[in-house]
Write a protein that holds these residues in place. Structure first.
Motif, mmCIF file in Angstrom:
data_model
loop_
_atom_site.group_PDB
_atom_site.id
_atom_site.type_symbol
_atom_site.label_atom_id
_atom_site.label_comp_id
_atom_site.label_asym_id
_atom_site.label_seq_id
_atom_site.Cartn_x
_atom_site.Cartn_y
_atom_site.Cartn_z
ATOM 1 N N MET A 259 0.921 -1.272 -0.036
ATOM 2 C CA MET A 259 0.025 0.015 -0.079
ATOM 3 C C MET A 259 0.785 1.374 0.000
ATOM 4 O O MET A 259 0.621 2.149 -0.734
ATOM 5 N N LEU A 260 1.834 1.411 0.720
ATOM 6 C CA LEU A 260 2.729 2.575 0.910
ATOM 7 C C LEU A 260 3.517 2.634 -0.574
ATOM 8 O O LEU A 260 3.531 4.026 -0.867
ATOM 9 N N GLN A 261 3.922 1.766 -1.059
ATOM 10 C CA GLN A 261 4.846 1.788 -2.532
ATOM 11 C C GLN A 261 3.708 2.435 -3.248
ATOM 12 O O GLN A 261 4.297 3.113 -4.158
ATOM 13 N N ASN A 262 2.497 1.771 -3.442
ATOM 14 C CA ASN A 262 1.503 2.328 -4.350
ATOM 15 C C ASN A 262 1.097 3.673 -4.083
ATOM 16 O O ASN A 262 0.879 4.385 -5.168
ATOM 17 N N GLU A 263 1.012 4.034 -2.978
ATOM 18 C CA GLU A 263 0.785 5.399 -2.378
ATOM 19 C C GLU A 263 1.828 6.356 -2.870
ATOM 20 O O GLU A 263 1.570 7.533 -3.469
ATOM 21 N N LEU B 17 5.596 15.076 1.941
ATOM 22 C CA LEU B 17 4.771 13.617 1.899
ATOM 23 C C LEU B 17 5.609 12.524 1.519
ATOM 24 O O LEU B 17 5.503 11.525 1.937
ATOM 25 N N ALA B 18 6.394 12.786 0.330
ATOM 26 C CA ALA B 18 7.175 11.742 -0.082
ATOM 27 C C ALA B 18 8.222 11.236 1.003
ATOM 28 O O ALA B 18 8.498 10.192 1.057
ATOM 29 N N ASN B 19 8.801 12.455 1.647
ATOM 30 C CA ASN B 19 9.873 11.743 2.650
ATOM 31 C C ASN B 19 9.059 11.176 3.788
ATOM 32 O O ASN B 19 9.866 9.997 4.504
ATOM 33 N N LEU B 20 7.818 11.347 4.155
ATOM 34 C CA LEU B 20 7.380 10.755 5.079
ATOM 35 C C LEU B 20 6.884 9.235 4.807
ATOM 36 O O LEU B 20 6.924 8.268 5.554
#
Length: 477
Positions: free
Chosen positions: A377-381, A395-398
């Protein structure tokens, strides 16, 4: 004490001198008449000679799995939290629809958008954008061989001839034939009649046109900036796409292709996961199939050579115990193989690709399944926000930090799982060793048959299991 002799003062009432204004208007009527005439003339000219602008709209249902089914426990913590999650994901999907990356794919698919053609009226005033209806088509091999954004003037002079010129070069003018290649001044193309046997020259028209080549990236940026995306209702996942332009058919083609590419994008991740799953199973089948074929051949030859088909009751019981332990060991081995795949994935062998589900090998560890789902899920997001954000954004860093944390927890779980499986396999090996000691007490013929049957049953069980999983993965795809 009030002085009654003090006079009362009242302000004089203000009035409008209507007669004075009427007199001024009548004495200067020609100014008002002139201004009205000029305004009407300008309005007529704008409505008569300017291009009409059309608005085209369509409706798209955002995928439910993208909006509301992504792994999150927000709704279990906050009452109504699923609504916030849906709204956030809906905004992400709307951002994807307006992203430069997706619109660039749209422009690459719409080849008719590469050339913009404009027709000029008989008086040389009215200009109208033409889409798929010009009397000629521009044929070229590669857009990279053309100069984008530069106007090319075309004047059709006969059924087979036209004159080409350029606005920035008054001295250049050349008569050419339809189908003849023009390869200079940064261009490489030819003009051909749009329909076979048709006449590009029309006596009732000016026969004057101009066109230019469009850069796909610039065109994609222009369209995405003009695209409006909005949900039909506050909490709905049904959105309205609308865009304005000079040719409604062209804008409709854009919206249709945009929705098509968007839906294809949604299938890419799913198909990639299914393809990875099928490849993983096929690799395992490739290893086991040769062994199964050889074991089957050996079993058949031994039975025919010894005229021996049935085991004694004692031999059959021993074989059943052996088969059970071998099957358990084979299942544990397949699960261990998945853990090794996952370990390689986490160590960088496939860190950016989709992850094969643990359920493929019958793994029921809920912690492992949740960690794998969370990582996916995190990789897709992260891939989703990559459509609109630079990867150095907060957001990308988070997300990078959460991915790193999830991978760390998953790596620990994998190491523990591999250790546990290794111990279980050793236990089954110990049971098999005890059974093998019982086999040695059997007659030689039975002992040899059990050994051959053992290899066949083991390979056949694993092969059948993998075929079932492959069928399930194929149906899912």
């Amino acid at each position: 004490m009030v002085n009654s002799n003090t006079p009362d003062f009242y302000p004089e009432e203000e009035t409008i001198d209507i007669k004075r204004y009427i007199s001024l208007f009548l004495s200067n009527w020609y100014w008002f008449a002139g201004a009205l005439f000029i305004a009407l003339t300008i309005a007529y000219g704008i409505n008569r000679y300017s291009e009409k602008v059309y608005t085209v709209s369509s409706t798209l249902l955002i995928r439910d799995d993208q909006v509301g089914s992504m792994s999150s426990n927000v709704e279990s913590v906050i009452p109504g939290g699923d609504i916030f999650r849906r709204q956030q994901n809906l905004k992400n999907e709307m951002g994807i629809l307006k992203s430069l990356s997706l619109n660039y794919q749209v422009m690459q698919a719409l080849k008719d958008f590469d050339v913009s053609i404009v027709g000029i009226g008989r008086r040389g005033i009215v200009e109208s954008r033409i889409y798929k209806s010009a009397p000629f088509t521009v044929k070229y091999h590669s857009l990279g061989d053309q100069t984008t954004g530069k106007r090319v003037n075309i004047s059709i002079v006969s059924e087979s001839k036209y004159v080409i010129s350029f606005k920035d070069s008054a001295e250049f003018s050349r008569e050419m034939a339809f189908g003849e290649r023009f390869n200079e001044r940064g261009f490489d193309f030819s003009l051909e009649s749009r329909f076979y046997g048709s006449n590009a020259f029309d006596k009732g028209k000016s026969n004057k046109y101009y066109f230019w080549f469009e850069d796909p990236a610039t065109l994609a940026n222009s369209y995405r900036n003009r695209l409006a995306v909005s949900p039909i209702e506050k909490d709905a996942s049904l959105v309205t796409l609308s865009i304005s332009g000079f040719v409604p058919e062209q804008e409709a083609d854009y919206l249709n292709k945009l929705m098509e590419v968007y839906l294809e994008y949604g299938l890419v991740i799913k198909n990639e996961t299914a393809a990875k799953t099928l490849k993983f199973i096929d690799d395992q089948l490739g290893i086991i199939s040769d062994s199964l074929g050889q074991a089957e051949s050996n079993l058949e030859k031994y039975r025919l050579a010894n005229n021996f088909f049935d085991l004694s009751r004692e031999g059959a019981n021993i074989q059943n115990k052996l088969t059970s332990s071998e099957n358990i060991k084979a299942t544990l081995g397949l699960q261990l193989q998945y853990y090794r795949y996952l370990s390689e994935y986490l160590n960088g062998a496939g860190g950016g690709e989709s992850i094969i589900s643990p359920a493929l090998m019958g793994i029921t560890d809920q912690v492992l399944i949740k960690l794998v789902n969370d990582l996916s899920m995190l990789q897709n997001e992260k891939e989703t926000i990559g459509f609109n954000l630079n990867l150095d954004q907060p957001l990308a860093n988070l997300l990078d930090a959460r991915i790193k944390e999830t991978k760390s927890a998953l790596r620990e779980n994998v190491n523990n799982g591999m250790s546990s499986l290794s111990r279980s396999i050793n236990e089954e090996n110990s049971k098999i060793s005890d059974i093998e000691r019982q086999i040695r007490k059997l007659p030689t013929t039975e002992r040899n048959l059990i050994g051959i049957q053992r290899k066949f049953d083991l390979n056949n069980t694993v092969y059948t299991y993998l075929l079932e999983k492959r069928a399930e993965a194929g149906i899912a795809k």
